[in-house]
Every structure is written in structure tokens, then in C-alpha cells.
Motif scaffolding. Structure first.
Motif, PDB file in Angstrom:
ATOM      1  N   TYR A   1      -4.129  -0.035  -6.489  1.00  0.00           N
ATOM      2  CA  TYR A   1      -3.690   0.968  -5.517  1.00  0.00           C
ATOM      3  C   TYR A   1      -2.851   2.049  -6.180  1.00  0.00           C
ATOM      4  O   TYR A   1      -2.981   3.239  -5.859  1.00  0.00           O
TER       5      TYR A   1
ATOM      6  N   LEU B   1      -6.767   4.776   2.356  1.00  0.00           N
ATOM      7  CA  LEU B   1      -5.838   3.819   1.767  1.00  0.00           C
ATOM      8  C   LEU B   1      -4.715   3.409   2.719  1.00  0.00           C
ATOM      9  O   LEU B   1      -4.414   2.232   2.865  1.00  0.00           O
TER      10      LEU B   1
ATOM     11  N   VAL C   1      -5.272   4.396  -8.045  1.00  0.00           N
ATOM     12  CA  VAL C   1      -6.057   5.269  -7.172  1.00  0.00           C
ATOM     13  C   VAL C   1      -5.174   6.350  -6.553  1.00  0.00           C
ATOM     14  O   VAL C   1      -5.556   7.529  -6.495  1.00  0.00           O
ATOM     15  N   TRP C   2      -3.994   5.955  -6.082  1.00  0.00           N
ATOM     16  CA  TRP C   2      -3.057   6.960  -5.572  1.00  0.00           C
ATOM     17  C   TRP C   2      -2.734   7.988  -6.654  1.00  0.00           C
ATOM     18  O   TRP C   2      -2.648   9.191  -6.376  1.00  0.00           O
TER      19      TRP C   2
ATOM     20  N   GLY D   1      -8.726  10.470   1.049  1.00  0.00           N
ATOM     21  CA  GLY D   1      -8.370   9.263   0.316  1.00  0.00           C
ATOM     22  C   GLY D   1      -7.133   8.593   0.892  1.00  0.00           C
ATOM     23  O   GLY D   1      -7.072   7.361   0.997  1.00  0.00           O
TER      24      GLY D   1
ATOM     25  N   ALA E   1     -10.704   4.782  -3.612  1.00  0.00           N
ATOM     26  CA  ALA E   1     -10.165   4.521  -2.274  1.00  0.00           C
ATOM     27  C   ALA E   1     -11.211   3.877  -1.373  1.00  0.00           C
ATOM     28  O   ALA E   1     -10.904   2.995  -0.563  1.00  0.00           O
TER      29      ALA E   1
ATOM     30  N   ASN F   1     -11.667  -3.801   0.172  1.00  0.00           N
ATOM     31  CA  ASN F   1     -10.970  -4.862  -0.571  1.00  0.00           C
ATOM     32  C   ASN F   1     -11.725  -5.314  -1.821  1.00  0.00           C
ATOM     33  O   ASN F   1     -11.594  -6.455  -2.265  1.00  0.00           O
TER      34      ASN F   1
ATOM     35  N   LEU G   1     -11.465   0.254  -2.407  1.00  0.00           N
ATOM     36  CA  LEU G   1     -10.296  -0.491  -1.953  1.00  0.00           C
ATOM     37  C   LEU G   1     -10.299  -0.671  -0.443  1.00  0.00           C
ATOM     38  O   LEU G   1      -9.755  -1.651   0.062  1.00  0.00           O
ATOM     39  N   GLY G   2     -10.912   0.284   0.260  1.00  0.00           N
ATOM     40  CA  GLY G   2     -11.032   0.129   1.702  1.00  0.00           C
ATOM     41  C   GLY G   2     -11.831  -1.100   2.097  1.00  0.00           C
ATOM     42  O   GLY G   2     -11.641  -1.657   3.181  1.00  0.00           O
TER      43      GLY G   2
ATOM     44  N   ALA H   1       1.955   4.113  -3.193  1.00  0.00           N
ATOM     45  CA  ALA H   1       1.847   5.567  -3.017  1.00  0.00           C
ATOM     46  C   ALA H   1       3.125   6.259  -3.469  1.00  0.00           C
ATOM     47  O   ALA H   1       3.078   7.318  -4.125  1.00  0.00           O
TER      48      ALA H   1
ATOM     49  N   LEU I   1       0.827  -1.202   0.000  1.00  0.00           N
ATOM     50  CA  LEU I   1       0.000   0.000   0.000  1.00  0.00           C
ATOM     51  C   LEU I   1       0.862   1.254   0.000  1.00  0.00           C
ATOM     52  O   LEU I   1       0.606   2.209  -0.751  1.00  0.00           O
TER      53      LEU I   1
END
Length: 245
Positions: free
Chosen positions: A171, A235, A174-175, A231, A112, A118, A115-116, A30, A26
């Protein structure tokens, strides 16, 4: 044809939660996204994804406010244009103009949130569906190719890649949207200061409202920074907690 069992498996795959990715994955994604946004050549290439989200935001806002969407054009210099018909003034036009610079960050925030929970595969398939819907609005060859390539990559990862690769891809994406939503606002401010973008969204909003263009540039930046903070908490919060525990 799909059997009932095949459809059930596909449905479970789409809606099911994937395993928790490692905390270092994760945080590592980023860092990768930050490097892409902060460096010239990678940003120049990846910025097309931000443009797709930007123009998609204009298009969605136009449709939701009752305007007639004429089409979207994506250009090789990472600029874009969304044309809609309707009243040239009023709330519909204001919201349509407002949506562009906010859309990448807000799309990243929605990602995000998924993804939180899953829902990695679901996020990837929703992305493919949105790109496919947008494809019907594109009115130039480069735009069509951009969406086909982007959608094809996302579809291939969602269908063929193992869960760890899917997680890293999702991830990072999204980042990238969360971070990449901030940089264009700074670029907008710089170009306006040099007098090179007189018809920007901010300048058009200034003509439609009592507020100057600089107010709208500041609003874009403030909202996108707040969205980035929320966000990032969604994440990276659980990962940081695990690392510090």
C-alpha cells in the motif's frame, strides 16, 4: 525440484486473495507516502522508483509502437534516459514521449486495482517480474544496481514477510507512485520556467505536434491528478466507509 503439491501451494499463494488490511493501515500508509513525496531527503532517495517507472513507460511505449529499443540508463541524480530507434516523428515517437510522465501514476493505478481485490502477493510478484524484464534493457552500472536492490527488497518482502507487513509495504508503494507521479510534473514546470530543461519530454512533444510545451505539461498534470483521485478512491474508499460506519 518442486512437487505437484508445492507448485499448487505456490500458485495458490500467488493468485489467492490476502485478508483485508485494517482501515487504519490503509490510511496510515497514505500518510507515510505523502510525507516521503513532500519532504526533500526522503523524496530524493525514493524518487528513483518514479524514475524506474518513467523510463519503463518510455520503453514499453516504444516497443508497443514498433520502435526498436536501444537501452535504458538510470542515473544517481534520479534522471534517466531511454533510447529507441525508428521514425523521429509520427504517432510512435509521440506516444513514446508521452508515456514517461504518465507511467508512474498509471502503474500506481494498476496497483490500486490489484490491491482492491486483495491481490497483495500477486502485485509484489508482478513488480519483481517487471523489474527483471527491465533489467535486460539497462545499459549502465547504477541502473543495474538500482533494479537489483529494488527488486531484491520487493522479492524479500513478498517471500519472507507476514501478510500485515506485505500489506503495509504494498500500500505504501502504490500510494507513493500515485502521489509521486504528480510531483515531477511540478518540477518539470519549474525547471522549464528557469530554462534549465530545454530538451524535456514536453519540449520534444511541442516540436512534434501543433501544441506548445506548456500544453503537454498541463496534460501530464491533469491526467496524473485524475489518476490519483481514482486510485485514492480504490484504495481508501472501503477504509473510509468502514471507519464511518
Amino acid at each position: 525440484m518442486f512437487s505437484i503439491d508445492g507448485l499448487t501451494t505456490l500458485w495458490d499463494r500467488l493468485l489467492g486473495a490476502q485478508p483485508d488490511p485494517p482501515p487504519l493501515l490503509l490510511l496510515g500508509t497514505a500518510v507515510v507516502a505523502l510525507v516521503v513525496v513532500a519532504t526533500r531527503t526522503p523524496w530524493r532517495i525514493a524518487r528513483n522508483a518514479v524514475t524506474i517507472a518513467h523510463e519503463g513507460g518510455h520503453a514499453l511505449a516504444a516497443l508497443l509502437t514498433g520502435r526498436k529499443l536501444r537501452g535504458i540508463r538510470l542515473h544517481s541524480d534520479t534522471s534517466g534516459l531511454t533510447l529507441s530507434a525508428g521514425r523521429p516523428t509520427g504517432p510512435g515517437m509521440i506516444l513514446t514521449l508521452l508515456a514517461g510522465y504518465l507511467a508512474p501514476s498509471l502503474v500506481g493505478l494498476a496497483g490500486a486495482w490489484l490491491l482492491g481485490g486483495n491481490r497483495i502477493t500477486l502485485l509484489l510478484w508482478i513488480t519483481v517480474a517487471l523489474l527483471l524484464a527491465m533489467l535486460f534493457m539497462i545499459r549502465n552500472v547504477f541502473g543495474i544496481l538500482s533494479l537489483l536492490v529494488t527488486g531484491g527488497i520487493v522479492l524479500a518482502v513478498s517471500w519472507y514477510a507476514d501478510p500485515q507487513v506485505q500489506a503495509a509495504f504494498a500500500y505504501t508503494g502504490v500510494w507513493f507512485l500515485l502521489l509521486g507521479g504528480v510531483r515531477p510534473v511540478g518540477e518539470l514546470h519549474t525547471l522549464r520556467r528557469w530554462g534549465r530543461l530545454p530538451e524535456s519530454d514536453a519540449d520534444q512533444l511541442a516540436r512534434l505536434t501543433p501544441f506548445p510545451a506548456l500544453f503537454w505539461v498541463g496534460l501530464f498534470g491533469l491526467v496524473n491528478l485524475l489518476v490519483l483521485a481514482v486510485g485514492a478512491a480504490l484504495l481508501a474508499g472501503p477504509a473510509l466507509t468502514d471507519l464511518l460506519a
